[in-house]
Design a protein around this motif. Structure first.
Motif, PDB file in Angstrom:
ATOM      1  N   LEU A  37      41.430  17.938  -7.323  1.00 44.37           N
ATOM      2  CA  LEU A  37      41.071  16.741  -6.555  1.00 44.37           C
ATOM      3  C   LEU A  37      40.228  17.098  -5.329  1.00 44.37           C
ATOM      4  O   LEU A  37      39.282  16.369  -4.991  1.00 44.37           O
ATOM      5  N   TRP A  55      42.502   8.260  -6.962  1.00 45.21           N
ATOM      6  CA  TRP A  55      43.546   9.057  -6.316  1.00 45.21           C
ATOM      7  C   TRP A  55      44.055   8.263  -5.134  1.00 45.21           C
ATOM      8  O   TRP A  55      43.419   7.322  -4.674  1.00 45.21           O
ATOM      9  N   SER A  56      45.243   8.657  -4.640  1.00 42.20           N
ATOM     10  CA  SER A  56      45.762   7.975  -3.467  1.00 42.20           C
ATOM     11  C   SER A  56      46.629   8.900  -2.624  1.00 42.20           C
ATOM     12  O   SER A  56      46.315   9.192  -1.487  1.00 42.20           O
ATOM     13  N   CYS A  57      47.742   9.387  -3.194  1.00 40.81           N
ATOM     14  CA  CYS A  57      48.742  10.055  -2.346  1.00 40.81           C
ATOM     15  C   CYS A  57      48.450  11.523  -2.074  1.00 40.81           C
ATOM     16  O   CYS A  57      48.883  12.067  -1.076  1.00 40.81           O
ATOM     17  N   ARG A  58      47.754  12.199  -2.963  1.00 41.19           N
ATOM     18  CA  ARG A  58      47.501  13.652  -2.896  1.00 41.19           C
ATOM     19  C   ARG A  58      48.774  14.477  -2.967  1.00 41.19           C
ATOM     20  O   ARG A  58      48.781  15.635  -2.577  1.00 41.19           O
ATOM     21  N   MET A  59      49.879  13.909  -3.406  1.00 46.23           N
ATOM     22  CA  MET A  59      51.128  14.678  -3.451  1.00 46.23           C
ATOM     23  C   MET A  59      51.970  14.366  -4.685  1.00 46.23           C
ATOM     24  O   MET A  59      53.200  14.398  -4.623  1.00 46.23           O
ATOM     25  N   ALA A  60      51.310  14.104  -5.804  1.00 43.75           N
ATOM     26  CA  ALA A  60      52.006  13.925  -7.089  1.00 43.75           C
ATOM     27  C   ALA A  60      53.057  12.836  -7.059  1.00 43.75           C
ATOM     28  O   ALA A  60      54.127  12.973  -7.651  1.00 43.75           O
ATOM     29  N   VAL A  61      52.757  11.758  -6.342  1.00 44.31           N
ATOM     30  CA  VAL A  61      53.714  10.661  -6.245  1.00 44.31           C
ATOM     31  C   VAL A  61      53.144   9.342  -6.790  1.00 44.31           C
ATOM     32  O   VAL A  61      53.836   8.590  -7.468  1.00 44.31           O
ATOM     33  N   CYS A  62      51.878   9.070  -6.514  1.00 46.06           N
ATOM     34  CA  CYS A  62      51.343   7.751  -6.885  1.00 46.06           C
ATOM     35  C   CYS A  62      50.969   7.657  -8.367  1.00 46.06           C
ATOM     36  O   CYS A  62      50.910   6.579  -8.924  1.00 46.06           O
ATOM     37  N   GLY A  63      50.692   8.791  -8.996  1.00 40.61           N
ATOM     38  CA  GLY A  63      50.377   8.797 -10.423  1.00 40.61           C
ATOM     39  C   GLY A  63      48.965   8.364 -10.768  1.00 40.61           C
ATOM     40  O   GLY A  63      48.656   8.125 -11.935  1.00 40.61           O
ATOM     41  N   SER A  64      48.071   8.267  -9.785  1.00 44.40           N
ATOM     42  CA  SER A  64      46.746   7.706 -10.083  1.00 44.40           C
ATOM     43  C   SER A  64      45.673   8.739 -10.417  1.00 44.40           C
ATOM     44  O   SER A  64      44.599   8.368 -10.850  1.00 44.40           O
ATOM     45  N   CYS A  65      45.928  10.027 -10.224  1.00 52.16           N
ATOM     46  CA  CYS A  65      44.838  11.010 -10.378  1.00 52.16           C
ATOM     47  C   CYS A  65      44.912  11.773 -11.693  1.00 52.16           C
ATOM     48  O   CYS A  65      44.387  12.891 -11.787  1.00 52.16           O
ATOM     49  N   LEU A  75      47.792  16.130 -13.298  1.00 51.78           N
ATOM     50  CA  LEU A  75      47.488  15.428 -12.050  1.00 51.78           C
ATOM     51  C   LEU A  75      46.476  16.296 -11.293  1.00 51.78           C
ATOM     52  O   LEU A  75      46.760  17.469 -11.014  1.00 51.78           O
TER      53      LEU A  75
HETATM   54  S1  FES Z   1      46.820  11.483  -5.896  1.00 49.91           S
HETATM   55 FE1  FES Z   1      48.788  10.570  -6.213  1.00 49.91          FE
HETATM   56  S2  FES Z   1      49.566  11.619  -7.949  1.00 49.91           S
HETATM   57 FE2  FES Z   1      47.703  12.646  -7.495  1.00 49.91          FE
END
Ligand code: FES
Ligand code: SF4
Length: 246
Positions: A37, A55-65, A75
Motif C-alpha cells: 500500500l 484503502w482506509s485504516c492501514r492496519m488490517a481492520v477495514c478490509g478495503s485494500c 491485504l
Molecule cells: S487499509 Fe484497511 S485493511 Fe488494509
C-alpha cells in the motif's frame, strides 16, 4: 547505503474507455518497513495520480485494500515489500468484477449478505433484566467467526466462486454460521432456507484456500463443513420427527 528499489507492475483498467486491462510499470522505493500500500501511495503521490485503489485504516481492520499481489489475494497494508522479489505484480481481486484499476465490485456481496440474516433471531424473550447472559465457553464456539472484516480475500481464493457467480461464498456462509452457533440465537432453520439452497453450502468442494488466505484467522471452510453436517443431520432426523407427530 543505496536504497532498494523494486518494479511494481500494476494492472490498469477503465471499463468506460478500455477494451481490456493493461499492465503499467512503476519504479518505486522499497523501504524496509513499507508495505504494498505504501508503494501504491508513492505512485499516486509522485508518479501517476490517476491510479485507483481502495484503502482506509492501514492496519488490517477495514478490509478495503484487498488485491492480488504476485497472484495471491492479500491485504496491501499487510504485505511487506521486503518479502517480495525485485518485480511485484499487483492486480484487482480475482473473481470480482472490476470498477476501475484495482477496485473490485463489492455490491454483489453487499446485496447477498442480508439474505442469510446475519443478526440474532432469539427463540425466546430475553430473561429477566432484558439481557441474555453467555458463558465464555459459549462465546468460544463462534468467536473466531466474528473476526471477519469483509475483505473478500476468501472470495478471490475460492475456485467455486470463480465457477458459479451465484454461489454465496465463504464469508457470507461463515457469518451465517456465526449466528447459528450463538447460544442466544434460534434462527438456524430460517437461515438454512438460503444457506442450504443450491447456491449455498453444497457448492463448496472443500478446497480450503479461503481459510488459508484469511488475514484474520477465520475458518470459513470449517464453518461450511459444520453447516453441511448440521444440515445433513436435520435431513436424516426429519422422517423421525414426522413419525413422532403422526
Ligand atoms: S487499509 Fe484497511 S485493511 Fe488494509
Ligand atoms: S472470512 Fe477472512 S478472508 Fe473472508 S472476508 Fe472475512 S476476513 Fe476476509
Amino acid at each position: 547505503m543505496t536504497e532498494r528499489r523494486i518494479r511494481l507492475e500494476v494492472q490498469r483498467y477503465r471499463p468506460e474507455t478500455d477494451s481490456e486491462p493493461t499492465w503499467e510499470s512503476y519504479d518505486v522505493p522499497a523501504r524496509e518497513d513499507w508495505v504494498v500500500l505504501d508503494a501504491l501511495n508513492y505512485i499516486k503521490d509522485h508518479l501517476d495520480g490517476t491510479l485507483s485503489y481502495r484503502w482506509s485504516c492501514r492496519m488490517a481492520v477495514c478490509g478495503s485494500c484487498g488485491m492480488m499481489v504476485n497472484g495471491k489475494p492479500v491485504l496491501a497494508c499487510k504485505a511487506f515489500l521486503r518479502d517480495y522479489p525485485e518485480t511485484v505484480r499487483v492486480a484487482p481481486m480475482a473473481n470480482l468484477a472490476v470498477h476501475r484499476d484495482l477496485i473490485g465490485d463489492m455490491e454483489t456481496f453487499a446485496t447477498r449478505l442480508p439474505t442469510v440474516k446475519p443478526f440474532l433471531i432469539p427463540e425466546v424473550e430475553p430473561p429477566q433484566e432484558d439481557v441474555f447472559r453467555q458463558q465464555s465457553s459459549e462465546l468460544a464456539v463462534y468467536r473466531q467467526f466474528t473476526m471477519c472484516i469483509n475483505c473478500l480475500l476468501c472470495y478471490a481464493a475460492c475456485p467455486q466462486v470463480g465457477l458459479n457467480e451465484n454461489y454465496l461464498g465463504p464469508s457470507i456462509l461463515a457469518l451465517a454460521h456465526r449466528y447459528n452457533r450463538d447460544s442466544r440465537d434460534g434462527g438456524r432453520a430460517e437461515r438454512e432456507e438460503v444457506t442450504a439452497s443450491e447456491d449455498g453450502i453444497w457448492e463448496c468442494t472443500f478446497v480450503g484456500e479461503c481459510s488459508e488466505v484469511c488475514p484474520k484467522g477465520v475458518d470459513p471452510a470449517g464453518a461450511i463443513q459444520q453447516m453441511k453436517l448440521a444440515s445433513s443431520l436435520d435431513w436424516i432426523s426429519r422422517p423421525l420427527k414426522r413419525g413422532d407427530k403422526s
